[in-house]
Design a protein around this motif. Structure first.
Motif, PDB file in Angstrom:
ATOM      1  N   ASP A 321      16.203  14.929  -1.496  1.00  0.00           N
ATOM      2  CA  ASP A 321      16.194  15.021  -0.037  1.00  0.00           C
ATOM      3  C   ASP A 321      15.059  14.232   0.598  1.00  0.00           C
ATOM      4  O   ASP A 321      15.066  13.984   1.809  1.00  0.00           O
ATOM      5  N   ALA A 322      14.077  13.811  -0.203  1.00  0.00           N
ATOM      6  CA  ALA A 322      12.945  13.025   0.317  1.00  0.00           C
ATOM      7  C   ALA A 322      12.462  12.103  -0.804  1.00  0.00           C
ATOM      8  O   ALA A 322      11.400  12.321  -1.387  1.00  0.00           O
ATOM      9  N   PRO A 323      13.221  11.052  -1.109  1.00  0.00           N
ATOM     10  CA  PRO A 323      12.935  10.238  -2.295  1.00  0.00           C
ATOM     11  C   PRO A 323      11.827   9.213  -2.123  1.00  0.00           C
ATOM     12  O   PRO A 323      11.541   8.469  -3.060  1.00  0.00           O
ATOM     13  N   TYR A 324      11.216   9.141  -0.953  1.00  0.00           N
ATOM     14  CA  TYR A 324      10.128   8.187  -0.784  1.00  0.00           C
ATOM     15  C   TYR A 324       9.138   8.713   0.252  1.00  0.00           C
ATOM     16  O   TYR A 324       9.448   9.605   1.043  1.00  0.00           O
ATOM     17  N   LEU A 325       7.933   8.151   0.214  1.00  0.00           N
ATOM     18  CA  LEU A 325       6.880   8.500   1.168  1.00  0.00           C
ATOM     19  C   LEU A 325       6.485   7.251   1.952  1.00  0.00           C
ATOM     20  O   LEU A 325       6.500   6.141   1.414  1.00  0.00           O
ATOM     21  N   ASP A 326       6.112   7.455   3.187  1.00  0.00           N
ATOM     22  CA  ASP A 326       5.574   6.365   4.000  1.00  0.00           C
ATOM     23  C   ASP A 326       4.100   6.223   3.652  1.00  0.00           C
ATOM     24  O   ASP A 326       3.222   6.714   4.347  1.00  0.00           O
ATOM     25  N   CYS A 327       3.828   5.560   2.516  1.00  0.00           N
ATOM     26  CA  CYS A 327       2.455   5.454   2.033  1.00  0.00           C
ATOM     27  C   CYS A 327       1.995   4.007   2.061  1.00  0.00           C
ATOM     28  O   CYS A 327       2.806   3.079   2.118  1.00  0.00           O
ATOM     29  N   ALA A 328       0.683   3.815   2.013  1.00  0.00           N
ATOM     30  CA  ALA A 328       0.130   2.471   2.110  1.00  0.00           C
ATOM     31  C   ALA A 328      -1.215   2.410   1.396  1.00  0.00           C
ATOM     32  O   ALA A 328      -1.910   3.427   1.249  1.00  0.00           O
ATOM     33  N   TYR A 329      -1.569   1.205   0.971  1.00  0.00           N
ATOM     34  CA  TYR A 329      -2.849   0.901   0.323  1.00  0.00           C
ATOM     35  C   TYR A 329      -3.480  -0.181   1.181  1.00  0.00           C
ATOM     36  O   TYR A 329      -3.041  -1.332   1.172  1.00  0.00           O
ATOM     37  N   LYS A 330      -4.461   0.191   1.989  1.00  0.00           N
ATOM     38  CA  LYS A 330      -4.936  -0.716   3.031  1.00  0.00           C
ATOM     39  C   LYS A 330      -6.427  -1.018   2.901  1.00  0.00           C
ATOM     40  O   LYS A 330      -7.223  -0.152   2.519  1.00  0.00           O
ATOM     41  N   THR A 332     -10.036  -1.326   4.067  1.00  0.00           N
ATOM     42  CA  THR A 332     -10.834  -0.596   5.071  1.00  0.00           C
ATOM     43  C   THR A 332     -12.248  -1.154   5.190  1.00  0.00           C
ATOM     44  O   THR A 332     -12.968  -0.782   6.117  1.00  0.00           O
ATOM     45  N   GLU A 333     -12.639  -2.029   4.255  1.00  0.00           N
ATOM     46  CA  GLU A 333     -13.967  -2.632   4.326  1.00  0.00           C
ATOM     47  C   GLU A 333     -13.956  -3.915   3.504  1.00  0.00           C
ATOM     48  O   GLU A 333     -13.360  -3.976   2.414  1.00  0.00           O
ATOM     49  N   TYR A 334     -14.605  -4.975   4.021  1.00  0.00           N
ATOM     50  CA  TYR A 334     -14.752  -6.211   3.247  1.00  0.00           C
ATOM     51  C   TYR A 334     -16.081  -6.859   3.590  1.00  0.00           C
ATOM     52  O   TYR A 334     -16.455  -6.943   4.764  1.00  0.00           O
ATOM     53  N   ALA A 335     -16.771  -7.305   2.553  1.00  0.00           N
ATOM     54  CA  ALA A 335     -18.062  -7.985   2.705  1.00  0.00           C
ATOM     55  C   ALA A 335     -19.034  -7.148   3.542  1.00  0.00           C
ATOM     56  O   ALA A 335     -19.773  -7.669   4.380  1.00  0.00           O
ATOM     57  N   GLY A 336     -18.995  -5.840   3.327  1.00  0.00           N
ATOM     58  CA  GLY A 336     -19.921  -4.951   4.003  1.00  0.00           C
ATOM     59  C   GLY A 336     -19.545  -4.582   5.417  1.00  0.00           C
ATOM     60  O   GLY A 336     -20.287  -3.849   6.082  1.00  0.00           O
ATOM     61  N   LYS A 337     -18.395  -5.054   5.892  1.00  0.00           N
ATOM     62  CA  LYS A 337     -17.983  -4.772   7.270  1.00  0.00           C
ATOM     63  C   LYS A 337     -16.717  -3.915   7.273  1.00  0.00           C
ATOM     64  O   LYS A 337     -15.769  -4.195   6.520  1.00  0.00           O
ATOM     65  N   PRO A 338     -16.660  -2.878   8.114  1.00  0.00           N
ATOM     66  CA  PRO A 338     -15.443  -2.063   8.199  1.00  0.00           C
ATOM     67  C   PRO A 338     -14.290  -2.885   8.765  1.00  0.00           C
ATOM     68  O   PRO A 338     -14.485  -3.739   9.631  1.00  0.00           O
ATOM     69  N   ARG A 339     -13.095  -2.621   8.276  1.00  0.00           N
ATOM     70  CA  ARG A 339     -11.892  -3.327   8.737  1.00  0.00           C
ATOM     71  C   ARG A 339     -10.863  -2.289   9.187  1.00  0.00           C
ATOM     72  O   ARG A 339     -10.754  -1.212   8.607  1.00  0.00           O
ATOM     73  N   ARG A 340     -10.094  -2.664  10.206  1.00  0.00           N
ATOM     74  CA  ARG A 340      -9.115  -1.715  10.768  1.00  0.00           C
ATOM     75  C   ARG A 340      -7.849  -2.464  11.142  1.00  0.00           C
ATOM     76  O   ARG A 340      -7.884  -3.469  11.857  1.00  0.00           O
ATOM     77  N   LYS A 341      -6.737  -1.985  10.634  1.00  0.00           N
ATOM     78  CA  LYS A 341      -5.436  -2.516  11.030  1.00  0.00           C
ATOM     79  C   LYS A 341      -5.002  -1.823  12.321  1.00  0.00           C
ATOM     80  O   LYS A 341      -5.127  -0.606  12.450  1.00  0.00           O
ATOM     81  N   ARG A 342      -4.482  -2.602  13.275  1.00  0.00           N
ATOM     82  CA  ARG A 342      -4.111  -2.026  14.569  1.00  0.00           C
ATOM     83  C   ARG A 342      -2.632  -2.182  14.871  1.00  0.00           C
ATOM     84  O   ARG A 342      -2.200  -1.995  16.009  1.00  0.00           O
ATOM     85  N   SER A 343      -1.820  -2.518  13.873  1.00  0.00           N
ATOM     86  CA  SER A 343      -0.392  -2.720  14.090  1.00  0.00           C
ATOM     87  C   SER A 343       0.238  -1.502  14.754  1.00  0.00           C
ATOM     88  O   SER A 343      -0.119  -0.354  14.449  1.00  0.00           O
ATOM     89  N   GLU A 344       1.190  -1.753  15.635  1.00  0.00           N
ATOM     90  CA  GLU A 344       1.839  -0.663  16.363  1.00  0.00           C
ATOM     91  C   GLU A 344       2.475   0.330  15.392  1.00  0.00           C
ATOM     92  O   GLU A 344       3.294  -0.027  14.549  1.00  0.00           O
ATOM     93  N   LYS A 346       1.136   1.718  12.958  1.00  0.00           N
ATOM     94  CA  LYS A 346       0.587   1.642  11.608  1.00  0.00           C
ATOM     95  C   LYS A 346      -0.923   1.416  11.610  1.00  0.00           C
ATOM     96  O   LYS A 346      -1.476   0.838  10.679  1.00  0.00           O
ATOM     97  N   ALA A 347      -1.585   1.856  12.658  1.00  0.00           N
ATOM     98  CA  ALA A 347      -3.035   1.693  12.742  1.00  0.00           C
ATOM     99  C   ALA A 347      -3.714   2.515  11.647  1.00  0.00           C
ATOM    100  O   ALA A 347      -3.222   3.571  11.229  1.00  0.00           O
ATOM    101  N   THR A 348      -4.849   2.008  11.154  1.00  0.00           N
ATOM    102  CA  THR A 348      -5.580   2.688  10.087  1.00  0.00           C
ATOM    103  C   THR A 348      -6.984   3.047  10.552  1.00  0.00           C
ATOM    104  O   THR A 348      -7.529   2.442  11.475  1.00  0.00           O
ATOM    105  N   TRP A 349      -7.566   4.022   9.881  1.00  0.00           N
ATOM    106  CA  TRP A 349      -8.970   4.364  10.122  1.00  0.00           C
ATOM    107  C   TRP A 349      -9.842   3.407   9.323  1.00  0.00           C
ATOM    108  O   TRP A 349      -9.560   3.134   8.154  1.00  0.00           O
ATOM    109  N   PRO A 350     -10.936   2.887   9.915  1.00  0.00           N
ATOM    110  CA  PRO A 350     -11.771   1.899   9.224  1.00  0.00           C
ATOM    111  C   PRO A 350     -12.819   2.536   8.324  1.00  0.00           C
ATOM    112  O   PRO A 350     -13.135   3.724   8.439  1.00  0.00           O
ATOM    113  N   GLY A 351     -13.371   1.699   7.427  1.00  0.00           N
ATOM    114  CA  GLY A 351     -14.515   2.118   6.628  1.00  0.00           C
ATOM    115  C   GLY A 351     -14.160   2.979   5.429  1.00  0.00           C
ATOM    116  O   GLY A 351     -13.049   3.505   5.320  1.00  0.00           O
ATOM    117  N   ARG A 352     -15.126   3.103   4.516  1.00  0.00           N
ATOM    118  CA  ARG A 352     -14.944   3.993   3.358  1.00  0.00           C
ATOM    119  C   ARG A 352     -14.970   5.435   3.842  1.00  0.00           C
ATOM    120  O   ARG A 352     -15.842   5.815   4.621  1.00  0.00           O
TER     121      ARG A 352
END
Length: 444
Positions: A321-330, A332-344, A346-352
């Protein structure tokens, strides 16, 4: 599982094309990626994390051998210098993760990887593949455990699992979630899961007479004689079993149980139980199977059907009845700077990040808080160190230990989350520093 599943080439093409582009631009600073689920499927109140052990095994053995590099060269997509760089690529990063069996909710990172960019990027597809599937199955199996407390539950799903690896990992995940064992022989041998088995209808049909089939099986399997009694007439077969059991008792042989696999399992179980009890055979158990899931288990339990155990297969192993999850591997930080996806949508929380869990006075789940790593909050930190500098921080967790931890996690759930239908949605809070960081990045 097998050579093809262990290959580093079991990934999406774009992981390698991105690695080539990173290589061309000399981009390989430290990156942090986090795995999380955006939202729960319908009629799910929680999920159960699973698959971490397989991920750690994969990361520990990550490498490109000569045939892998030759195969990539034949595609014509990669430069010789880049391919040469893959010869020494290993996973050298760190992993923080929720222990297997942890109950979790939307937006909560269940795995955090920090490593040089190329390493952290390359592993994306296989990590999602492993943790997504095992989490889906463990979450479904946990619902079955909650629906039939105290009953023997056995994984019966090999034949309709979506491939060999899925059959093995679903047996493992269901055992982690609280099933008693599996009918899949290799899963039992590989993971140390208790094995259960009965007989097929073909065994009965191959004999000229049903009682003869039963007797032959008892004599062949004197320590595990569970007889399938619905090939022809269920109640008539129960009477044959009762007469046979009485006769074999004189030889010290015993029928351990009977199995029902068709029709109205509750009605048949009541009739069979009465036949066996009237013959003084209360010790013979009744085991049932046949398109079972948590909803049918709940109904049978509510009807007080005299069934001692259940074989649960297709609907659990595929989480029908629920064979998949809306999951992602995103990222969140690169070269010491927090990163944040802002797609409509699908926005993500930044940082570790870290997840803090607070319990109420009765020891039940009260609240979760998603915060930046390094913040201090009341409650337990759910993400724990699993790898550092490419090596495990502790020995592999025994499956039995993970199973006990999963049981304790289910005990934490408040009554509002134990329903099989959707309850009031439980969602973690985001800490103020995390919210402020997101706002600052958006303003930029």
């Amino acid at each position: 599982m097998n050579r093809s599943c262990e290959s580093v080439l079991l990934t999406d093409l774009y992981e390698l094309t991105m690695l080539q582009a990173y290589f061309d631009c000399a981009m390989n600073d430290s990156a942090t990626f986090e795995l999380f689920v955006r939202k729960l499927p319908a009629d799910r109140n929680f999920l159960m994390a699973a698959g971490l052990e397989q991920v750690l095994d994969y990361l520990g053995g990550l490498h490109f051998d000569a045939p892998d590099i030759e195969a990539l060269a034949r595609t014509g997509r990669f430069t010789a210098r880049f391919l040469a760089s893959l010869e020494t690529l290993r996973f050298t990063g760190s992993v923080h993760a929720m222990p297997e069996g942890t109950v979790f909710f939307p937006d909560e990172p269940i795995l955090r990887v920090t490593a040089p960019l190329r390493e952290a990027q390359l592993i994306e597809s296989r990590i999602i593949n492993l943790m997504h599937f095992e989490t889906v199955v463990a979450s479904k199996a946990a619902r079955c455990v909650l629906a039939a407390p105290g009953k023997l539950l056995v994984d019966f799903g090999l034949r309709r699992a979506h491939g060999a690896e899925a059959a093995l990992l679903s047996a493992r995940s269901s055992y982690l979630a609280g099933f008693a064992g599996t009918a899949t022989l290799l899963a039992g041998l590989r993971f140390g899961i208790p094995l259960y088995g009965t007989m097929a209808h073909s065994y009965v049909q191959a004999h000229d007479e049903e009682t003869q089939a039963f007797e032959h099986f008892v004599r062949s399997q004197p320590d595990n004689a569970i007889l399938l009694i619905d090939t022809y007439d269920t109640e008539a077969a129960a009477r044959k079993v009762a007469a046979l059991a009485r006769a074999l008792e004189r030889e010290g042989l015993a029928v351990k149980g009977v199995r029902l696999d068709s029709g109205d399992l509750g009605v048949h179980a009541c009739k069979v139980r009465a036949i066996l009890d009237d013959a003084g055979l209360r010790q013979i158990t009744i085991f049932a199977s046949g398109n079972l899931d948590e909803y049918r288990l709940r109904d049978l339990m509510s009807a007080q059907a005299p069934i001692d155990g259940f074989g649960v297969g297709t609907r659990m192993n595929t989480s029908a009845d629920a064979p998949y999850l809306d999951c992602a591997y995103k990222l969140t930080e690169y070269a010491g700077k927090p990163r944040r996806k802002r797609s409509e949508g699908k926005a993500t929380w930044p940082g570790r990040k870290q997840v803090f869990r607070r319990l109420d006075a009765e020891g039940r789940l009260a609240s979760d808080c998603i915060a930046l790593a390094g913040e201090r909050h009341a409650g337990k930190e759910l993400l724990e160190p699993a790898m550092s500098d490419g090596a495990r921080t502790k020995p592999p967790v025994r499956l039995e230990s993970a199973r006990e931890y999963a049981r304790q996690q289910l005990d934490l759930l408040p009554d509002s989350l134990l329903d099989l239908e959707s309850a009031v949605p439980f969602r973690a809070d985001a800490s103020e520093p995390l919210r402020n960081l997101a706002l600052r990045l958006d303003a930029q």
